[in-house]
Write an enzyme that holds these catalytic residues in place. Structure first.
Site, PDB file in Angstrom:
ATOM      1  N   THR A 126      69.762  33.982  19.262  1.00 16.21           N
ATOM      2  CA  THR A 126      69.558  32.072  19.347  1.00 16.21           C
ATOM      3  C   THR A 126      67.857  31.789  19.053  1.00 16.21           C
ATOM      4  O   THR A 126      67.081  33.141  19.157  1.00 16.21           O
ATOM      5  CB  THR A 126      70.317  30.829  19.904  1.00 16.21           C
ATOM      6  OG1 THR A 126      70.046  30.981  21.347  1.00 16.21           O
ATOM      7  CG2 THR A 126      71.977  31.543  20.244  1.00 16.21           C
ATOM      8  N   GLU A 144      70.772  33.276  24.907  1.00 17.49           N
ATOM      9  CA  GLU A 144      70.441  31.870  24.353  1.00 17.49           C
ATOM     10  C   GLU A 144      69.027  31.647  24.206  1.00 17.49           C
ATOM     11  O   GLU A 144      68.461  32.729  24.763  1.00 17.49           O
ATOM     12  CB  GLU A 144      71.684  31.341  25.488  1.00 17.49           C
ATOM     13  CG  GLU A 144      73.328  30.731  24.392  1.00 17.49           C
ATOM     14  CD  GLU A 144      72.601  29.884  23.604  1.00 17.49           C
ATOM     15  OE1 GLU A 144      71.824  29.256  22.905  1.00 17.49           O
ATOM     16  OE2 GLU A 144      73.109  28.704  23.093  1.00 17.49           O
ATOM     17  N   HIS A 145      69.097  30.615  24.342  1.00 18.42           N
ATOM     18  CA  HIS A 145      68.038  29.514  24.128  1.00 18.42           C
ATOM     19  C   HIS A 145      66.988  29.496  25.038  1.00 18.42           C
ATOM     20  O   HIS A 145      67.225  29.641  26.243  1.00 18.42           O
ATOM     21  CB  HIS A 145      68.077  28.435  23.622  1.00 18.42           C
ATOM     22  CG  HIS A 145      69.008  27.304  24.582  1.00 18.42           C
ATOM     23  ND1 HIS A 145      67.708  27.066  26.136  1.00 18.42           N
ATOM     24  CD2 HIS A 145      69.980  27.817  24.815  1.00 18.42           C
ATOM     25  CE1 HIS A 145      68.820  25.899  26.351  1.00 18.42           C
ATOM     26  NE2 HIS A 145      70.321  26.573  25.993  1.00 18.42           N
ATOM     27  N   ASP A 146      65.402  29.812  24.724  1.00 18.27           N
ATOM     28  CA  ASP A 146      65.224  29.651  25.929  1.00 18.27           C
ATOM     29  C   ASP A 146      64.797  30.728  27.045  1.00 18.27           C
ATOM     30  O   ASP A 146      64.378  30.698  28.047  1.00 18.27           O
ATOM     31  CB  ASP A 146      64.440  28.515  26.816  1.00 18.27           C
ATOM     32  CG  ASP A 146      64.157  27.715  25.131  1.00 18.27           C
ATOM     33  OD1 ASP A 146      63.746  27.146  24.875  1.00 18.27           O
ATOM     34  OD2 ASP A 146      65.672  26.445  25.161  1.00 18.27           O
ATOM     35  N   ASN A 164      67.440  29.087  29.088  1.00 17.28           N
ATOM     36  CA  ASN A 164      66.521  28.971  30.237  1.00 17.28           C
ATOM     37  C   ASN A 164      67.348  30.313  31.031  1.00 17.28           C
ATOM     38  O   ASN A 164      67.101  30.374  32.344  1.00 17.28           O
ATOM     39  CB  ASN A 164      66.754  27.779  30.971  1.00 17.28           C
ATOM     40  CG  ASN A 164      66.178  27.493  30.099  1.00 17.28           C
ATOM     41  OD1 ASN A 164      65.390  27.161  29.127  1.00 17.28           O
ATOM     42  ND2 ASN A 164      67.156  26.320  29.444  1.00 17.28           N
TER      43      ASN A 164
END
Ligand code: UDP
Length: 225
Positions: A126, A144-146, A164
């Site tokens: 992402t 997923e993000h970050d 994260n």
């Protein structure tokens, strides 16, 4: 002028990645006019030039002896320490790492992936994600993000890496493992060289060199990094 591409490793990982390499090459050829090119296997177990799944296959020395204007290699070997050793050899010989990805891989916004990655079918990455050298994401894995992922990290099929999360160099995440999301202030960290067992549910950070299994994942062994 010929460009020679290679999949390094003609065992399970390499033979699974070859069709993805062909998809990669045909996309590259659509994007820019490319003269002649071929994809071969490199495997040091071979003593003479052979054929594997319809591609020429040879050891590294024979690959070096091939005449081509440019050579690119995808190191398709699951063991990350072997990938690193071969990457160093390629660099010393002035051969570039080749990143390959399947046609249906989804990459969203601000994704940076260093050279030599292999993204298998149905992988999704992402947004706002940084990934190091020679990353392998096997079938149906997602990031997923970050997230921040180091060099020579390996995801077996179906890894669920939520937002994260920081994964350090040489970590191996087993098939179907699920890692809980961190927060921007406190990312969940998988330490250098850690191994996450198949199907593990990781709810907190894992120290470098640890092997964790189960739900919730617990340490079973630790090795020096
Ligand atoms: N290999 C190689 N050079 C090396 C180390 C390994 O050509 O320096 C080859 C090895 O001969 C084998 C493949 O890489 O064919 C690794 O296969 P393995 O079954 O161990 O693992 P996988 O395909 O799952 O990564």
């Amino acid at each position: 002028m010929t460009t020679l591409y290679a999949i390094y490793g003609a065992s399970g990982c390499g033979r699974s990645l070859m069709p993805i390499a062909r998809q990669q090459l045909s996309r590259q050829q659509l994007a820019r006019e490319q003269d002649q090119s071929e994809i071969v296997f490199i495997d040091d177990a071979l003593t003479e030039i052979d054929s594997v799944n319809g591609h020429r296959a040879m050891n590294y020395q024979s690959f070096l002896n091939e005449s081509a204007s440019t050579k690119y290699v995808q190191i398709a070997i699951a063991n990350s320490r072997v990938r690193e050793k071969i990457a160093q050899r390629l660099e010393a010989d002035g051969i570039q790492l080749w990143s390959i990805s399947a046609d249906n891989v989804i990459l969203m916004d601000e994704v940076q992936i260093a050279e030599g990655s292999a993204l298998s079918p149905f992988v999704t990455i992402t947004s706002n994600i940084t990934i190091g050298k020679c990353f392998h994401a096997n079938l149906y894995s997602y990031v997923e993000h970050d997230c921040v992922i180091g060099d020579f990290v390996t995801f077996a099929p179906g890894v669920k890496c939520n937002g994260n999360i920081h994964i350090h160099d040489h970590a191996y995440i087993g098939a179907g493992a699920m890692i809980k999301q961190g927060t921007p202030d406190q990312p969940l960290v998988i330490g250098k060289g850690a191994i996450v067992g198949m199907g593990a549910v990781v709810t907190k950070s894992v120290t470098a060199g640890a092997t964790v299994v189960g739900n919730p994942a617990r340490i079973v062994t630790t090795s020096q990094q």
